[in-house]
Structure formats: C-alpha cells, structure tokens
Scaffold this active site. Sequence first.
Site, PDB file in Angstrom:
ATOM      1  N   TYR A 144       0.907  -1.151   0.057  1.00 41.71           N
ATOM      2  CA  TYR A 144       0.007  -0.233   0.059  1.00 41.71           C
ATOM      3  C   TYR A 144       0.876   1.243   0.037  1.00 41.71           C
ATOM      4  O   TYR A 144       1.989   1.441   0.740  1.00 41.71           O
ATOM      5  CB  TYR A 144      -0.866   0.046   1.130  1.00 41.71           C
ATOM      6  CG  TYR A 144      -1.627   1.202   1.405  1.00 41.71           C
ATOM      7  CD1 TYR A 144      -3.102   1.444   0.933  1.00 41.71           C
ATOM      8  CD2 TYR A 144      -1.326   2.453   2.135  1.00 41.71           C
ATOM      9  CE1 TYR A 144      -3.981   2.402   0.675  1.00 41.71           C
ATOM     10  CE2 TYR A 144      -1.933   3.422   2.294  1.00 41.71           C
ATOM     11  CZ  TYR A 144      -3.234   3.742   1.465  1.00 41.71           C
ATOM     12  OH  TYR A 144      -4.091   4.475   1.712  1.00 41.71           O
ATOM     13  N   GLU A 232      -3.464   7.545  -4.057  1.00 39.48           N
ATOM     14  CA  GLU A 232      -3.557   6.325  -3.220  1.00 39.48           C
ATOM     15  C   GLU A 232      -3.285   5.096  -4.284  1.00 39.48           C
ATOM     16  O   GLU A 232      -4.190   4.997  -4.928  1.00 39.48           O
ATOM     17  CB  GLU A 232      -4.864   6.207  -2.474  1.00 39.48           C
ATOM     18  CG  GLU A 232      -4.778   4.933  -1.426  1.00 39.48           C
ATOM     19  CD  GLU A 232      -6.251   4.958  -0.820  1.00 39.48           C
ATOM     20  OE1 GLU A 232      -7.297   4.877  -1.560  1.00 39.48           O
ATOM     21  OE2 GLU A 232      -5.882   4.658   0.485  1.00 39.48           O
TER      22      GLU A 232
END
Length: 421
Positions: A144, A232
């Site tokens: 991530y 993101e």
Amino acid sequence: MVRGLLNKLVSRSLSVAGKWQHQQLRRLNIHEYQGAELMSKYGINVPKGLAVSSVDEVKSAMQAAFPDAKELVVKSQILAGGRGLGTFKSGLKGGVHIVKVDQVEEIAGKMLGQILVTKQTGPQGKVVSKVYLCEKLSLTNEMYFAITLDRKTAGPLIIACRKGGTSIEDLAENFPDMIIKVPIDVFQGITDEDAAKVVDGLAPKGADRQDSIEQVKKLYKLFCECDCTLLEVNPMAETSDNQLVAADAKLNFDDNAAFRQKAIFALRDPTQEDPREVDAAKADLNYIGLDGEIGCMVNGAGLAMATMDIIKLHGGTPANFLDVGGNASEGQVVEAFKILTSDEKVKAILVNIFGGIMKCDVIASGIVNAAKQVALKVPVIVRLEGTNVDQGKRILKESGMTLITAEDLDDAAEKAVKAAY
Ligand code: GDP
Ligand code: MN
C-alpha cells in the site's frame, strides 16, 4: 469520500464539525483509467489497459491492445474504491474480474450499465459506464502506498505499508505498526533519504531498490505538479519479473487548483457525483451531502458546523452541511431550499441565520419563493437573528407558511430533532 485510511490517520476529531473540516478539502476525483494514463506520463509503471464504454468495442480493443493475451483483468470504472469486494445490484459478485479472453465480452456486458455497490459507494451504488480492460499481471506481492496532505506537518505525507491489496481500513485497525509515515518538506521536495525510507516501509521482496526509489520520487512529482490532495496506490504490486507496478490508483485533485489544471479538471464525471452536490455547485453554494435526516441551511461555515454539532448533541443527524454565505442572492436561497426539499432522506429542515452581511429578509424571501415552487412536505424550523430580522419575520408570517419558530440555536435544534423523528 474521505472514508478509509485517511480519515483514521489524519483526522482525529470525532465531532461532526471535525468530519466536515476534513471533507471540506473539495476535490476532483478521476477514474482509474484516467489516473493510469496520467501516471504513465510521469514514468510510473502501470498495467497496460484500455477503457471501453460498450460491448461492441471490446473485440477490436482487445485485438489492438492485447493481441497475445490469454487472460485479462476487467475492471468496473466507478469513482469509489472497494470494487474487488463489491456486488452488483444484479447479483453479480465483484467489480474486478480476471477472465480468459473469450469471456471478456460476456463479463463486460454484465458490468456495463449496471449498478455496483461497494463499501465506499453507499447502498445506492454507482453506475458503471466504462470498463477498463487491463493486461493480467502475475502479482507476487501487494503493498500500500499513499501521498496525502497532513495537517500536523502542514505538508505532504507519504504513507506506506508492506501489506496491501483490498481493504486497507482493516489493516490500519489490525496492524497499525506496519504503517509508516514519511512527512516531506514541501519547499525542499522529496530527498533520496525520504524515498528510501518509504521503500523500506514498502519492503519490496524482489524489485530493485534504486528503481523503487525512483518510482516513489515520480509519484511525489506527480502529486505536487498536478495539485493532488490524495494519490493512493492500492495495491502497489510486485510482478513475477520483479517490477514495481501501480496496479490500482485513486487520485484526487484540489478544486482550488482548477484554474491551472484545466486538462485534468476537464475529466470531471458528474454522473459519479452526489447529485445534490452537483446541483449545489451549479448554484455556487457551499454544500456537502451527508447521510442524516435534518437538512440545514445556515449562513457562515462556523455557524453551520456548530449547527451540525448541536443537532448531534440533541440526538439527530444532519443531512448536509450548507453555508449560504454572506452575500447569497435570493435566487441562491431558493436553489438551496430546493436541494434540501428534494432530498428524500430529509425529515425536517433547520434554517439558522445570524444576519450580519447576510440579511434576514433575503433569506425569508428565498424560503417563501422556494415554497411556492416546490411542495414542502417536511416541517421547517426557523431561527432568525440579526440584520433585518423584523422584516424577515414579517415576510415569513405574511406568507402563511406553517413554520416552527425557535428562539435560539439550542431551542432550534431541539425542535428540529423532535419534528424529524
Ligand atoms: P479495488 O477493489 O476497487 O481497490 O480494485 P483493484 O483494482 O485494487 O483490484 C482488486 C484486487 O484485484 C487487487 O488487490 C488484486 O488482488 C486483484 N488484481 C487486480 N489486477 C490484477 C492483476 O493484474 N493480476 C492479479 N493477479 N490480480 C489483480
Ligand atoms: Mn485497489
């Protein structure tokens, strides 16, 4: 928007007002395929892909872009995350499917024009108008990565986690220590040391360290140059040939930068936005849709937040944030009132005006005019104070409308909650 990890990491305030402050970073959200194109321009590794809007385009798109592929990833394009774990209203499970090439048309047909519901869309879901056909990568590791704006350091913050994929919210809850945060000095820009720290946090298993550092720097460059409020990447993936690839990205852009990011802002897709907010933006109103039952019309952002808090305090939930501003016209007040009354969740409307520059009679005339144009099906609680309050009250009284009047903010909130539930 603003759910998920960011909320947990950056916003600590639990009050409604705090939540609003977080939401008021107004932003543009673009589709995955558009973000991938932008990232690719910055030299960031992304999967090869092509977006289509109808089943008829699938065959030729596949022949042109993936002549040798055996399998493809078919991805629903909606402006919300959690697609992999989402469900279509038709019953089809998953908004992201990996299929053999001879099944691509069939699955694309089942996605296009259908409503996908995910953790982030709300129960009403979002319509899929495009599907993104992507090369299937053999992913060996999912991480991530995100860049956002941090209030504490008043600058960009890079967040990295060596585990990623779906549902980062759960990871943040269960393994908070796995998440590393690297604030970047916005004047100095990202240094090699900063980028190396981020790569250590990602802990890629096979990707070249220097290549990974360069990828992180390119992501940061895009974030700054394009006026992002969020970038993101989930998953930031590694492939079996040890490439670091941004397999899925969400990009948000600061609305205040629209004037210098014209090409990006031309990508706005109003079909994916809250229709209440689209209408409000047209009328130039400061409006943010929320999930509660009490519609609010207030002048001044501070008073609007206080009104939402006090509704909460009395056991209700606000349906929206709305600041009609200091110099709203009667026409804008009419539009504002129309948005509140057309919202089916709204069970009562609370008008809270502290007239200063905004005059109470303008608000009153707006309400009366709006009531002539739309059927008023819910109780309206009005608290007026300040400039031209007597004229305002007289206009309301002479209109013959049934209104509940309140003495002060506390009284107004109490009456609104009583009327709504
Ligand atoms: P999201 O659920 O909306 O975040 O959609 P994603 O694009 O992140 O897809 C969800 C999941 O599908 C990813 O976390 C991966 O596990 C998987 N996935 C997506 N693309 C590929 C791919 O090319 N190869 C493989 N093996 N898995 C993929
Ligand atoms: Mn994802």
